[in-house]
Design an enzyme around this catalytic site. Sequence first.
Site, PDB file in Angstrom:
ATOM      1  N   HIS A  17     -66.919  20.692  12.178  1.00 45.90           N
ATOM      2  CA  HIS A  17     -66.080  19.539  12.535  1.00 45.90           C
ATOM      3  C   HIS A  17     -65.068  19.290  11.424  1.00 45.90           C
ATOM      4  O   HIS A  17     -65.122  19.879  10.351  1.00 45.90           O
ATOM      5  CB  HIS A  17     -66.922  18.286  12.817  1.00 45.90           C
ATOM      6  CG  HIS A  17     -67.678  17.751  11.636  1.00 45.90           C
ATOM      7  ND1 HIS A  17     -68.326  16.540  11.657  1.00 45.90           N
ATOM      8  CD2 HIS A  17     -67.888  18.247  10.391  1.00 45.90           C
ATOM      9  CE1 HIS A  17     -68.903  16.324  10.487  1.00 45.90           C
ATOM     10  NE2 HIS A  17     -68.658  17.327   9.708  1.00 45.90           N
ATOM     11  N   CYS A  36     -64.015  16.193   3.847  1.00 54.09           N
ATOM     12  CA  CYS A  36     -64.119  16.436   5.297  1.00 54.09           C
ATOM     13  C   CYS A  36     -62.762  16.656   5.964  1.00 54.09           C
ATOM     14  O   CYS A  36     -62.702  16.898   7.166  1.00 54.09           O
ATOM     15  CB  CYS A  36     -64.861  15.288   5.976  1.00 54.09           C
ATOM     16  SG  CYS A  36     -66.546  15.096   5.391  1.00 54.09           S
ATOM     17  N   HIS A  42     -65.490  22.415   8.714  1.00 47.55           N
ATOM     18  CA  HIS A  42     -66.661  22.872   7.946  1.00 47.55           C
ATOM     19  C   HIS A  42     -67.864  22.575   8.820  1.00 47.55           C
ATOM     20  O   HIS A  42     -67.741  21.894   9.843  1.00 47.55           O
ATOM     21  CB  HIS A  42     -66.755  22.128   6.607  1.00 47.55           C
ATOM     22  CG  HIS A  42     -66.965  20.660   6.778  1.00 47.55           C
ATOM     23  ND1 HIS A  42     -65.941  19.804   7.102  1.00 47.55           N
ATOM     24  CD2 HIS A  42     -68.084  19.897   6.727  1.00 47.55           C
ATOM     25  CE1 HIS A  42     -66.417  18.575   7.226  1.00 47.55           C
ATOM     26  NE2 HIS A  42     -67.720  18.600   7.007  1.00 47.55           N
ATOM     27  N   HIS A  44     -72.364  22.124   9.665  1.00 48.33           N
ATOM     28  CA  HIS A  44     -73.686  21.635   9.256  1.00 48.33           C
ATOM     29  C   HIS A  44     -74.746  22.178  10.208  1.00 48.33           C
ATOM     30  O   HIS A  44     -74.441  22.519  11.357  1.00 48.33           O
ATOM     31  CB  HIS A  44     -73.745  20.109   9.311  1.00 48.33           C
ATOM     32  CG  HIS A  44     -72.751  19.427   8.432  1.00 48.33           C
ATOM     33  ND1 HIS A  44     -72.901  19.337   7.072  1.00 48.33           N
ATOM     34  CD2 HIS A  44     -71.579  18.796   8.719  1.00 48.33           C
ATOM     35  CE1 HIS A  44     -71.873  18.671   6.549  1.00 48.33           C
ATOM     36  NE2 HIS A  44     -71.045  18.340   7.533  1.00 48.33           N
ATOM     37  N   ASP A  81     -73.960  23.333  20.203  1.00 46.31           N
ATOM     38  CA  ASP A  81     -74.428  24.390  19.305  1.00 46.31           C
ATOM     39  C   ASP A  81     -73.386  25.500  19.132  1.00 46.31           C
ATOM     40  O   ASP A  81     -72.853  26.025  20.114  1.00 46.31           O
ATOM     41  CB  ASP A  81     -75.725  24.989  19.862  1.00 46.31           C
ATOM     42  CG  ASP A  81     -76.407  25.879  18.832  1.00 46.31           C
ATOM     43  OD1 ASP A  81     -76.220  25.650  17.622  1.00 46.31           O
ATOM     44  OD2 ASP A  81     -77.099  26.821  19.250  1.00 46.31           O
ATOM     45  N   HIS A  82     -73.103  25.825  17.868  1.00 45.73           N
ATOM     46  CA  HIS A  82     -72.122  26.853  17.524  1.00 45.73           C
ATOM     47  C   HIS A  82     -70.750  26.562  18.129  1.00 45.73           C
ATOM     48  O   HIS A  82     -70.091  27.448  18.687  1.00 45.73           O
ATOM     49  CB  HIS A  82     -72.631  28.258  17.887  1.00 45.73           C
ATOM     50  CG  HIS A  82     -73.671  28.732  16.914  1.00 45.73           C
ATOM     51  ND1 HIS A  82     -74.929  28.192  16.866  1.00 45.73           N
ATOM     52  CD2 HIS A  82     -73.608  29.648  15.916  1.00 45.73           C
ATOM     53  CE1 HIS A  82     -75.616  28.769  15.890  1.00 45.73           C
ATOM     54  NE2 HIS A  82     -74.841  29.651  15.295  1.00 45.73           N
ATOM     55  N   GLU A 129     -77.383  14.992   9.586  1.00 47.13           N
ATOM     56  CA  GLU A 129     -76.282  15.932   9.341  1.00 47.13           C
ATOM     57  C   GLU A 129     -76.664  16.856   8.179  1.00 47.13           C
ATOM     58  O   GLU A 129     -76.386  18.043   8.190  1.00 47.13           O
ATOM     59  CB  GLU A 129     -75.007  15.165   9.001  1.00 47.13           C
ATOM     60  CG  GLU A 129     -73.798  16.059   8.892  1.00 47.13           C
ATOM     61  CD  GLU A 129     -72.514  15.266   8.763  1.00 47.13           C
ATOM     62  OE1 GLU A 129     -72.020  14.791   9.790  1.00 47.13           O
ATOM     63  OE2 GLU A 129     -72.012  15.118   7.635  1.00 47.13           O
TER      64      GLU A 129
END
Lengths: 140, 137
Positions: A17, A36, A42, A44, A81-82, A129
């Site tokens: 994100h 951020c 980047h 998590h 996801d991904h 996170e």
Amino acid sequence: MRPKVTISKKFEFSASHRYWRDDWTEEKNNAAFGLCVSPYGHGHNYDLHVTVSGHIHPQTGMIINLSKLKEIVNEIVDQFDHKYLNLDTPWFKEVIPTTENIAVVLFDLIDEKLKPLSDIFLKHIRLYERSDLYADVWKD
Amino acid sequence: MRRISLTRVFSFSAAHRLNSDALSHEENKQIFDKCNNYYGHGHDYSVEVTVQGTPDSETGMLIPLPQLDTAVTEFLTTLEHKHLDLEAPYFKDKISTGENIVRYLWNELDKRLPAGKLFHIRLWETNNNYFDIGKDA
């Protein structure tokens, strides 16, 4: 009166994100969002704890079949996801994918999916996170 | 009603000794046991600080994270690598139990954060015991 019981299940997803507002100057974005703002995003490894509440069914001894809960939540988690949350999902076009906002979106999506089921409701979610940062969303 | 909170985890390491001047040597030993050790002992404390509210419509955050980090870290620095009883004035006349430390943290952090934001604090003294204080406790 039959007591209510909760059951919690953990899920994981990995996503990237970026925190950035086009209507702000670079300086203002940097001040508010720090690292951020990194231009390409980047990521998590998110941990999601889902807690549902209900009565124990006299025949099954369960409040919900865990496989059913897993199926329902995974359908939602798979969409995160991904993915690059800002660009690959429809939920963060107008709002920044902060831990708080991701948790709210997840809560509403899971809540909606559980509504058709009888005698079970979404009580609480916790979204990690990182190990030192998490958001909780719950109903009281 | 749907509620939202955000929790950030911090840590500090400090020494302390549980001992009351109002009690005899034997009574202190009996009540505080190992924690009464004469020269003190220490812990890696972990502090979970929870704020509650509505995410800001522009930033999506309950409180700007840098503001939360700075406020909490600045205060925890006053305890970092210190002997609580000897170096933190608050504990001159209070025993540095987990209960009293978490109450001290609440009083100090509530002053340093925007009004009404602080919701809950969990203080881990070791992996096996923790103390909670907050509006939901």
